[in-house]
Design a protein around this motif. Structure first.
Motif, PDB file in Angstrom:
ATOM      1  N   ASN A  71       0.851  -1.199   0.000  1.00 13.80           N
ATOM      2  CA  ASN A  71       0.000   0.000   0.000  1.00 13.80           C
ATOM      3  C   ASN A  71       0.885   1.247   0.000  1.00 13.80           C
ATOM      4  O   ASN A  71       2.112   1.135   0.120  1.00 13.80           O
ATOM      5  CB  ASN A  71      -0.948  -0.011   1.218  1.00 13.80           C
ATOM      6  CG  ASN A  71      -0.200  -0.168   2.521  1.00 13.80           C
ATOM      7  OD1 ASN A  71       0.575   0.700   2.913  1.00 13.80           O
ATOM      8  ND2 ASN A  71      -0.402  -1.295   3.195  1.00 13.80           N
ATOM      9  N   GLY A  72       0.255   2.405  -0.095  1.00 14.55           N
ATOM     10  CA  GLY A  72       1.016   3.652  -0.167  1.00 14.55           C
ATOM     11  C   GLY A  72       1.690   4.030   1.144  1.00 14.55           C
ATOM     12  O   GLY A  72       2.771   4.633   1.142  1.00 14.55           O
ATOM     13  N   THR A  73       1.037   3.700   2.250  1.00 16.95           N
ATOM     14  CA  THR A  73       1.631   3.987   3.555  1.00 16.95           C
ATOM     15  C   THR A  73       2.936   3.220   3.706  1.00 16.95           C
ATOM     16  O   THR A  73       3.962   3.766   4.148  1.00 16.95           O
ATOM     17  CB  THR A  73       0.642   3.580   4.679  1.00 16.95           C
ATOM     18  OG1 THR A  73      -0.647   4.104   4.373  1.00 16.95           O
ATOM     19  CG2 THR A  73       1.103   4.087   6.028  1.00 16.95           C
ATOM     20  N   SER A  97      -2.443  17.018   4.567  1.00 15.67           N
ATOM     21  CA  SER A  97      -2.269  15.825   3.737  1.00 15.67           C
ATOM     22  C   SER A  97      -3.167  14.752   4.312  1.00 15.67           C
ATOM     23  O   SER A  97      -3.730  14.912   5.397  1.00 15.67           O
ATOM     24  CB  SER A  97      -0.817  15.343   3.766  1.00 15.67           C
ATOM     25  OG  SER A  97      -0.659  14.171   2.962  1.00 15.67           O
ATOM     26  N   PHE A  98      -3.313  13.644   3.566  1.00 18.00           N
ATOM     27  CA  PHE A  98      -3.932  12.471   4.165  1.00 18.00           C
ATOM     28  C   PHE A  98      -3.015  12.021   5.311  1.00 18.00           C
ATOM     29  O   PHE A  98      -1.792  12.142   5.224  1.00 18.00           O
ATOM     30  CB  PHE A  98      -4.087  11.369   3.108  1.00 18.00           C
ATOM     31  CG  PHE A  98      -4.755  10.133   3.638  1.00 18.00           C
ATOM     32  CD1 PHE A  98      -5.959  10.218   4.320  1.00 18.00           C
ATOM     33  CD2 PHE A  98      -4.163   8.895   3.465  1.00 18.00           C
ATOM     34  CE1 PHE A  98      -6.574   9.076   4.820  1.00 18.00           C
ATOM     35  CE2 PHE A  98      -4.775   7.743   3.961  1.00 18.00           C
ATOM     36  CZ  PHE A  98      -5.980   7.839   4.636  1.00 18.00           C
ATOM     37  N   ALA A 100      -1.801   9.400   6.241  1.00 17.46           N
ATOM     38  CA  ALA A 100      -0.815   8.340   5.995  1.00 17.46           C
ATOM     39  C   ALA A 100       0.616   8.858   5.882  1.00 17.46           C
ATOM     40  O   ALA A 100       1.564   8.142   6.216  1.00 17.46           O
ATOM     41  CB  ALA A 100      -1.183   7.572   4.726  1.00 17.46           C
ATOM     42  N   THR A 101       0.789  10.097   5.412  1.00 18.64           N
ATOM     43  CA  THR A 101       2.146  10.632   5.269  1.00 18.64           C
ATOM     44  C   THR A 101       2.833  10.672   6.639  1.00 18.64           C
ATOM     45  O   THR A 101       3.949  10.167   6.807  1.00 18.64           O
ATOM     46  CB  THR A 101       2.117  12.046   4.638  1.00 18.64           C
ATOM     47  OG1 THR A 101       1.155  12.084   3.582  1.00 18.64           O
ATOM     48  CG2 THR A 101       3.477  12.427   4.102  1.00 18.64           C
ATOM     49  N   VAL A 143       4.233  16.327  -0.613  1.00 17.35           N
ATOM     50  CA  VAL A 143       3.021  15.615  -1.038  1.00 17.35           C
ATOM     51  C   VAL A 143       2.442  16.316  -2.273  1.00 17.35           C
ATOM     52  O   VAL A 143       2.268  17.536  -2.264  1.00 17.35           O
ATOM     53  CB  VAL A 143       1.976  15.578   0.095  1.00 17.35           C
ATOM     54  CG1 VAL A 143       0.682  14.917  -0.390  1.00 17.35           C
ATOM     55  CG2 VAL A 143       2.527  14.848   1.310  1.00 17.35           C
ATOM     56  N   ASP A 169       5.649  11.978  -1.827  1.00 18.77           N
ATOM     57  CA  ASP A 169       4.418  11.208  -1.670  1.00 18.77           C
ATOM     58  C   ASP A 169       3.527  11.560  -2.862  1.00 18.77           C
ATOM     59  O   ASP A 169       2.880  12.613  -2.877  1.00 18.77           O
ATOM     60  CB  ASP A 169       3.753  11.568  -0.327  1.00 18.77           C
ATOM     61  CG  ASP A 169       2.419  10.868  -0.114  1.00 18.77           C
ATOM     62  OD1 ASP A 169       1.862  10.306  -1.087  1.00 18.77           O
ATOM     63  OD2 ASP A 169       1.913  10.892   1.030  1.00 18.77           O
ATOM     64  N   ALA A 171       0.997   9.767  -4.026  1.00 20.26           N
ATOM     65  CA  ALA A 171      -0.172   8.883  -3.960  1.00 20.26           C
ATOM     66  C   ALA A 171      -1.419   9.478  -4.613  1.00 20.26           C
ATOM     67  O   ALA A 171      -2.370   8.760  -4.892  1.00 20.26           O
ATOM     68  CB  ALA A 171      -0.472   8.517  -2.506  1.00 20.26           C
ATOM     69  N   GLN A 172      -1.421  10.809  -4.849  1.00 22.37           N
ATOM     70  CA  GLN A 172      -2.578  11.440  -5.500  1.00 22.37           C
ATOM     71  C   GLN A 172      -2.213  11.977  -6.877  1.00 22.37           C
ATOM     72  O   GLN A 172      -2.971  12.772  -7.439  1.00 22.37           O
ATOM     73  CB  GLN A 172      -3.097  12.591  -4.615  1.00 22.37           C
ATOM     74  CG  GLN A 172      -3.543  12.129  -3.232  1.00 22.37           C
ATOM     75  CD  GLN A 172      -4.247  13.212  -2.431  1.00 22.37           C
ATOM     76  OE1 GLN A 172      -4.397  14.341  -2.873  1.00 22.37           O
ATOM     77  NE2 GLN A 172      -4.669  12.856  -1.226  1.00 22.37           N
ATOM     78  N   SER A 193       0.330   5.038  -4.035  1.00 19.87           N
ATOM     79  CA  SER A 193      -0.720   4.148  -3.555  1.00 19.87           C
ATOM     80  C   SER A 193      -1.569   3.761  -4.759  1.00 19.87           C
ATOM     81  O   SER A 193      -1.805   4.580  -5.636  1.00 19.87           O
ATOM     82  CB  SER A 193      -1.595   4.870  -2.528  1.00 19.87           C
ATOM     83  OG  SER A 193      -2.821   4.172  -2.335  1.00 19.87           O
ATOM     84  N   LYS A 198      -7.694   5.960  -6.105  1.00 18.58           N
ATOM     85  CA  LYS A 198      -6.624   6.811  -6.665  1.00 18.58           C
ATOM     86  C   LYS A 198      -6.756   6.873  -8.188  1.00 18.58           C
ATOM     87  O   LYS A 198      -7.467   6.077  -8.796  1.00 18.58           O
ATOM     88  CB  LYS A 198      -5.247   6.257  -6.282  1.00 18.58           C
ATOM     89  CG  LYS A 198      -5.058   5.986  -4.801  1.00 18.58           C
ATOM     90  CD  LYS A 198      -5.053   7.250  -3.956  1.00 18.58           C
ATOM     91  CE  LYS A 198      -4.693   6.888  -2.510  1.00 18.58           C
ATOM     92  NZ  LYS A 198      -4.741   8.020  -1.608  1.00 18.58           N
ATOM     93  N   GLY A 206      -2.748  -1.572  -2.742  1.00 16.19           N
ATOM     94  CA  GLY A 206      -1.490  -1.769  -3.453  1.00 16.19           C
ATOM     95  C   GLY A 206      -0.672  -0.501  -3.376  1.00 16.19           C
ATOM     96  O   GLY A 206      -1.194   0.564  -3.031  1.00 16.19           O
ATOM     97  N   TYR A 323      -8.580  18.188   3.814  1.00 17.43           N
ATOM     98  CA  TYR A 323      -9.015  17.346   4.896  1.00 17.43           C
ATOM     99  C   TYR A 323      -9.642  18.230   5.971  1.00 17.43           C
ATOM    100  O   TYR A 323      -9.148  19.325   6.212  1.00 17.43           O
ATOM    101  CB  TYR A 323      -7.838  16.532   5.446  1.00 17.43           C
ATOM    102  CG  TYR A 323      -7.349  15.591   4.347  1.00 17.43           C
ATOM    103  CD1 TYR A 323      -7.943  14.341   4.195  1.00 17.43           C
ATOM    104  CD2 TYR A 323      -6.396  16.012   3.439  1.00 17.43           C
ATOM    105  CE1 TYR A 323      -7.538  13.504   3.169  1.00 17.43           C
ATOM    106  CE2 TYR A 323      -6.004  15.164   2.402  1.00 17.43           C
ATOM    107  CZ  TYR A 323      -6.582  13.922   2.266  1.00 17.43           C
ATOM    108  OH  TYR A 323      -6.218  13.113   1.240  1.00 17.43           O
TER     109      TYR A 323
HETATM  110  C1  LIG Z   1      -3.841   7.447  -0.265  1.00 18.92           C
HETATM  111  C2  LIG Z   1      -2.691   8.203   0.265  1.00 18.92           C
HETATM  112  C3  LIG Z   1      -1.651   7.581   0.981  1.00 18.92           C
HETATM  113  C4  LIG Z   1      -1.710   6.177   1.496  1.00 18.92           C
HETATM  114  O1  LIG Z   1      -2.009   5.206   0.659  1.00 18.92           O
HETATM  115  P1  LIG Z   1      -2.629   3.795   1.163  1.00 18.92           P
HETATM  116  O2  LIG Z   1      -2.439   2.952  -0.027  1.00 18.92           O
HETATM  117  O3  LIG Z   1      -4.054   4.050   1.511  1.00 18.92           O
HETATM  118  O4  LIG Z   1      -1.818   3.347   2.325  1.00 18.92           O
HETATM  119  C5  LIG Z   1      -0.562   8.339   1.335  1.00 18.92           C
HETATM  120  N1  LIG Z   1      -0.493   9.648   1.065  1.00 18.92           N
HETATM  121  C6  LIG Z   1      -1.482  10.292   0.421  1.00 18.92           C
HETATM  122  C7  LIG Z   1      -1.331  11.756   0.152  1.00 18.92           C
HETATM  123  C8  LIG Z   1      -2.620   9.597   0.006  1.00 18.92           C
HETATM  124  O5  LIG Z   1      -3.607  10.258  -0.606  1.00 18.92           O
END
Ligand SMILES: *Cc1c(COP(=O)(O)O)cnc(C)c1O
Length: 384
Positions: A71-73, A97-98, A100-101, A143, A169, A171-172, A193, A198, A206, A323
């Motif tokens: 996953n992205g985390t 940010s989300f 997870a960062t 990010v 990061d 992920a977006q 991510s 996404k 993933g 957020y």
């Molecule tokens: C979705 C996201 C993540 C984490 O991804 P996961 O696959 O859900 O763990 C990390 N950073 C940002 C900015 C995200 O949007």
């Protein structure tokens, strides 16, 4: 979470924030084939499907190596661990940010330090990062929020001068570019991510790490595979974990990847339509000319946001807030950054994510824009 398709009620189209069904329909045949091949190959973890996707994703991003992870985390956490960033180290992350960062920083054993963001782009800048740097800082994670990319040259210079690792990061931001270069290709490593929602999404969780550094790629792969050395299943040279991208998810992603640029183009077209229709009093999050955004979200800022959001919901329009509570004000993270972060905090009260996805129709965008124009045109008439 279910990513539902639209269902009409009355004369108004119901507009979901995100609808993935048309994307899956477009690649139906490729998916059937992938499912058949993976299920008969029995290579469910590792193997040719994973390698094929990793090669394609690295080359799409314009880097030499991609490593599939769970996953992205984990992508972020594994890069930090591979760089030996952990206990006693601080890592600068944006407060908007989300979660997870910052979560990944804690999982690696390090301490997040939150930086404020630019009031127009809601992205990190050298000026917002600088106050968060201390003698213990080891890295900065930028990010690519909402699919937009920060000014990477200025931030890379700051990281260089201060001797800090720069992570991205992304992920977006699958497929976004800054001055023609792909998101994820800046810094020592880019973290993706493939969560279903996404821009490039699997049929489950993933993620991937992309990098030009072969040693970093090797270490990330090893840590995500129980610390194994390549080709030696029973030698655990590093203290690792289990974080791998399943073959089935890799096959789904390979089937979707050829469509990604087209889907991002459709997102940009939808945003352009919004911009032509929305009243000038609706402030949008700014995208610099250097950036071709992937528009993971289309975010506007409106006074009386919660009221506006409820009214839109009454009309069948689903919106999001990315957020609502900034990371530094979430309970487990409150201790790390005692100072107020004014740009982040003010944005959190006003931001509203409008429906945007590749197959959103012109009718749907017009409906959202006209309802929103009505509401911001006379915000006070709806008080109470
Ligand atoms: C979705 C996201 C993540 C984490 O991804 P996961 O696959 O859900 O763990 C990390 N950073 C940002 C900015 C995200 O949007």
């Amino acid at each position: 979470m279910r990513f539902a398709g639209p269902t009409g009620t009355g004369t108004n189209p119901v507009v979901p924030l995100l609808d993935l069904s048309a994307m899956s329909d477009e690649i139906h045949d490729a998916l059937e084939l992938a499912w058949k091949e993976v299920s008969t190959s029995a290579a469910f973890v590792g193997g040719p499907w994973l390698e094929r996707f990793e090669d394609r994703w690295a080359s799409y991003c314009g880097v030499n190596h991609a490593v599939g992870v769970a996953n992205g985390t984990d992508a972020i956490q594994l890069v930090l661990r591979a760089l030996n960033i952990g206990r006693g180290d601080e890592v600068v992350v944006p407060a908007n940010s989300f979660i997870a960062t910052a979560e990944a920083v804690l999982l690696a054993g390090a301490t997040p330090r939150f930086a404020d963001v630019d009031a127009d782009t809601l992205l990190l800048t050298p000026e917002t990062i600088a106050p968060a740097i201390s003698p213990r800082t080891a890295a900065i994670i930028v990010v690519d929020l909402f699919g937009n990319v920060p000014s990477m040259d200025a931030i890379a210079r700051l990281a260089d001068v201060k001797g800090l690792a720069l992570l991205e990061d992304a992920a977006q931001a699958h497929g976004a570019t800054w001055r023609g270069r792909k998101a994820g290709s800046f810094g020592v490593a880019g973290c993706f991510s493939f969560y279903p929602g996404k821009n490039l999404g699997a049929f489950g969780d993933g993620g991937a790490v992309v990098t030009d550094d072969p040693d970093l790629a090797r270490r990330v792969r090893s840590i995500g595979n129980h610390g194994r050395l390549a080709g030696q299943a029973d030698v655990h040279a590093l203290a690792g974990t289990n974080s791998r991208l399943d073959s089935l998810q890799a096959a789904v992603l390979s089937a979707k990847l050829p469509q990604l640029d087209g889907w991002n183009r459709l997102r940009r077209a939808a945003v352009a339509t919004y911009r032509g229709l929305l009243s000038p009093t609706v402030r949008t999050v700014w995208v610099h000319d250097d950036v071709r955004s992937a528009f993971h979200q289309h975010v506007v800022r409106v006074p009386g946001r919660d009221q506006v959001r409820r009214r839109l919901a009454d009309k069948g329009i689903q919106t999001g807030i990315h957020y609502r509570i900034p990371c530094h004000l979430q309970d487990p993270y409150r201790g790390f950054t005692p100072d107020p972060l004014p740009a982040t905090e003010q944005a959190a009260a006003e931001i509203l994510s409008l429906p945007v996805f590749p197959h959103i129709t012109r009718l749907q965008v017009e409906h959202v824009a006209s309802c929103l124009n009505d509401l911001v045109g006379r915000p006070d008439s709806h008080e109470g």
